[in-house]
Enzyme design. Structure first.
Site, PDB file in Angstrom:
ATOM      1  N   ASP A   1       0.843  -1.192   0.000  1.00  0.00           N
ATOM      2  CA  ASP A   1       0.000   0.000   0.000  1.00  0.00           C
ATOM      3  C   ASP A   1       0.881   1.245   0.000  1.00  0.00           C
ATOM      4  O   ASP A   1       2.061   1.193   0.360  1.00  0.00           O
ATOM      5  CB  ASP A   1      -0.874   0.044   1.263  1.00  0.00           C
TER       6      ASP A   1
ATOM      7  N   ASP B   1       0.932   4.462   2.124  1.00  0.00           N
ATOM      8  CA  ASP B   1       0.403   5.123   3.320  1.00  0.00           C
ATOM      9  C   ASP B   1       0.879   6.565   3.340  1.00  0.00           C
ATOM     10  O   ASP B   1       2.057   6.853   3.075  1.00  0.00           O
ATOM     11  CB  ASP B   1       0.879   4.403   4.583  1.00  0.00           C
TER      12      ASP B   1
END
Length: 229
Positions: free
Chosen positions: A150, A152
């Site tokens: 991901d 972030d």
């Protein structure tokens, strides 16, 4: 953190708010004091990458709560850093000026980060930057992310923001995720602590704010003090 060391200071020691370092700052360490309950991988991780990530927890004077990262997602350890052992610190927003290596720039998380930097109309009004694996790799120059990682983000929002701006931020992140294939997850830093952008954009009556003294549901994350529920 999945595991956390016992504090190296007395249980009744006064806890202080250390203003020099904030949650998600990366600390380069000259030394990491061994603790009796630390996992065996921590020494190797520190030798390989002498960095720790500031976490949201209170500490006694002279210490900072931080986390160590190992080579796998399961290797996360909350520890306590002696402030005398900190050589330097890197806040997430400073990492926007750092480029990944040419061999790793095509990973989805880095492509999404570039797309958001280029979409300056929305994010330019805020101090923001990458955290998590992408931020760690940019700060340390040690390969950390993979294609499934991901992106972030931390977005600092000390002043109250209108619903239109919140929605525009959320839509910008959604576009970046759709175009790059990377999940983009943003945390908004408010006076009450860190709040997920997705929760703010959803218009929930109360949102979860994570601060150094714990996590609480709050109706207004821009109130500088916790309000009774």
């Amino acid at each position: 953190m999945r595991v956390c060391a016992a504090p190296p200071f007395p249980a009744d020691a006064p806890l202080v708010a250390e203003a020099r370092w904030r949650a998600h700052d990366l600390l380069r360490l000259a030394r990491l004091e061994p603790l009796a309950d630390e996992p065996s991988w921590v020494r190797d991780a520190f030798a390989r990458v002498p960095f720790a990530v500031v976490r949201r927890a209170e500490a006694a004077a002279g210490f900072v709560a931080a986390g160590m990262r190992g080579e796998t997602r399961a290797q996360r350890f909350g520890t306590w850093i002696d402030v005398e052992d900190i050589e330097s610190s890197i806040p997430p927003e400073s990492l926007l000026a750092v480029e990944p290596s040419a061999q790793r720039a095509a990973f989805s998380a880095f492509v999404a980060l570039k797309a958001l930097r280029d979409d300056a109309d929305v994010l330019n009004a805020f101090a923001w930057g990458p955290t998590g694996s992408a931020g760690f790799e940019l700060a340390t120059q040690v390969p950390t992310i993979n294609e499934a990682s991901d992106l972030d983000l931390l977005i600092r929002m000390p002043e109250r923001c209108d619903t239109t701006t919140i929605q525009a931020l959320f839509e910008a992140l959604t576009r970046a995720a759709q175009h790059t294939g990377a999940r983009v997850d943003a945390q908004i830093e408010t006076p009450c602590g860190g709040v997920a952008l997705a929760e703010l954009a959803a218009g929930k009556p109360r949102v979860l704010a994570r601060a150094s003294d714990g996590a609480r549901l709050v109706a207004d994350p821009w109130q500088p003090r916790w309000q009774p529920s």
